[in-house]
Enzyme design. Structure first.
Site, PDB file in Angstrom:
ATOM      1  N   ASP A 160      38.335  50.964  52.312  1.00 39.34           N
ATOM      2  CA  ASP A 160      37.662  51.491  51.321  1.00 39.34           C
ATOM      3  C   ASP A 160      38.160  50.879  49.995  1.00 39.34           C
ATOM      4  O   ASP A 160      39.333  50.567  49.929  1.00 39.34           O
ATOM      5  CB  ASP A 160      37.869  52.901  51.291  1.00 39.34           C
ATOM      6  CG  ASP A 160      36.602  53.657  50.271  1.00 39.34           C
ATOM      7  OD1 ASP A 160      35.488  53.292  50.612  1.00 39.34           O
ATOM      8  OD2 ASP A 160      36.901  54.236  49.300  1.00 39.34           O
ATOM      9  N   ASP A 214      31.156  41.857  41.891  1.00 41.11           N
ATOM     10  CA  ASP A 214      31.879  40.432  41.748  1.00 41.11           C
ATOM     11  C   ASP A 214      31.229  39.527  40.607  1.00 41.11           C
ATOM     12  O   ASP A 214      31.952  39.222  39.917  1.00 41.11           O
ATOM     13  CB  ASP A 214      31.249  39.476  42.983  1.00 41.11           C
ATOM     14  CG  ASP A 214      32.279  40.009  44.339  1.00 41.11           C
ATOM     15  OD1 ASP A 214      33.406  40.585  44.053  1.00 41.11           O
ATOM     16  OD2 ASP A 214      32.267  39.597  45.388  1.00 41.11           O
TER      17      ASP A 214
HETATM   18  P1  IMP Z   1      33.137  50.289  49.875  1.00 40.33           P
HETATM   19  O1  IMP Z   1      34.653  49.946  49.889  1.00 40.33           O
HETATM   20  O2  IMP Z   1      32.411  49.275  50.653  1.00 40.33           O
HETATM   21  O3  IMP Z   1      32.953  51.713  49.896  1.00 40.33           O
HETATM   22  O4  IMP Z   1      33.059  49.627  48.310  1.00 40.33           O
HETATM   23  C1  IMP Z   1      32.818  50.726  47.217  1.00 40.33           C
HETATM   24  C2  IMP Z   1      32.035  49.895  46.133  1.00 40.33           C
HETATM   25  O5  IMP Z   1      32.756  49.019  45.335  1.00 40.33           O
HETATM   26  C3  IMP Z   1      30.689  49.377  46.694  1.00 40.33           C
HETATM   27  O6  IMP Z   1      29.584  49.428  45.668  1.00 40.33           O
HETATM   28  C4  IMP Z   1      31.177  47.644  46.581  1.00 40.33           C
HETATM   29  O7  IMP Z   1      30.139  46.847  46.389  1.00 40.33           O
HETATM   30  C5  IMP Z   1      32.218  47.695  45.687  1.00 40.33           C
HETATM   31  N1  IMP Z   1      33.209  46.824  45.975  1.00 40.33           N
HETATM   32  C6  IMP Z   1      34.231  46.971  46.864  1.00 40.33           C
HETATM   33  N2  IMP Z   1      34.916  45.867  46.798  1.00 40.33           N
HETATM   34  C7  IMP Z   1      34.425  44.815  46.162  1.00 40.33           C
HETATM   35  C8  IMP Z   1      34.483  43.629  45.814  1.00 40.33           C
HETATM   36  O8  IMP Z   1      35.626  42.824  46.476  1.00 40.33           O
HETATM   37  N3  IMP Z   1      33.665  42.863  44.857  1.00 40.33           N
HETATM   38  C9  IMP Z   1      32.743  43.473  44.397  1.00 40.33           C
HETATM   39  N4  IMP Z   1      32.534  44.862  44.569  1.00 40.33           N
HETATM   40  C10 IMP Z   1      33.291  45.550  45.339  1.00 40.33           C
END
Ligand code: IMP
Length: 186
Positions: free
Chosen positions: A66, A145
């Site tokens: 997460d 990103d």
């Molecule tokens: P999850 O870990 O997939 O639940 O991510 C939570 C939120 O953070 C999501 O909206 C992802 O798009 C964003 N997020 C997590 N890791 C990254 C990353 O490496 N780059 C950009 N957005 C991220």
């Protein structure tokens, strides 16, 4: 070869883990089982509750991850709400909240949680410090990103290749730590 299931719907996260764990004798298999991302106070709590949920119906070793973006000027927002915020106000909303704000420090945080039946879960953390750009730049990657410039870089994650992003990324750092733990437990 040990089989390790990665509970995720995110193909990018899976491919990164697969490539890194294969040389260590782990065959990573993606499982899109889904689990409720409960509203918790920390990424660790979200991951641990995910582990508890998946363990009820799945009895093999697995890991899940997460992540979230914590913006200093917004007191850590969107943080654990990153996914919801991304799909609601999105990048334009975040840029609007920061309009006129000079202090744009932010941190990406990642938590990997690893579970084996009858054992205490292993939790590892990774983070990447940087700033929020003034506008969207780049089309690579996903999520936030295009608006995140890591420290020591001059472009956003959205302008980087996967290999470049992995040199800085919160998730790559957390995964390295998990790999070290798994190596030692072999
Ligand atoms: P999850 O870990 O997939 O639940 O991510 C939570 C939120 O953070 C999501 O909206 C992802 O798009 C964003 N997020 C997590 N890791 C990254 C990353 O490496 N780059 C950009 N957005 C991220």
């Amino acid at each position: 070869m040990r089989t390790l299931y990665f509970i995720t719907s995110n193909k990018g996260k899976f491919l990164e883990a697969k490539e890194k764990l294969l040389p260590l004798g782990f065959s990573v298999v993606q499982k899109d089982l889904g689990y409720p991302e409960v509203q918790a106070e920390s990424l660790e709590d979200v991951a641990l509750q995910g582990i508890t949920h998946v363990r009820m119906g799945f009895h093999e070793p697995f890991m899940l991850e997460d992540a979230g973006l914590f913006i200093e000027a917004l007191h850590g927002f969107p943080g654990v709400y990153s996914k919801y915020v991304f799909f609601t106000i999105g990048l334009p909303g975040i840029l609007r909240l920061l309009s006129g704000v000079k202090e744009r420090k932010a941190i990406f945080r990642s938590v990997y949680a690893y579970s084996e039946p009858r054992k205490k879960p292993i939790i590892v953390f990774g983070e990447c410090k940087g700033i929020i750009s003034m506008k969207k730049q780049g089309t690579h990657g996903f999520g936030y990103d295009p608006i995140f410039i890591p420290d020591c870089a001059e472009k956003t994650f959205g302008e980087m290749t996967v290999e470049e992003k992995n040199q800085f990324s919160h998730r790559a750092k957390a995964l390295e730590k998990l790999i070290n733990v798994l190596k030692d437990s072999k």
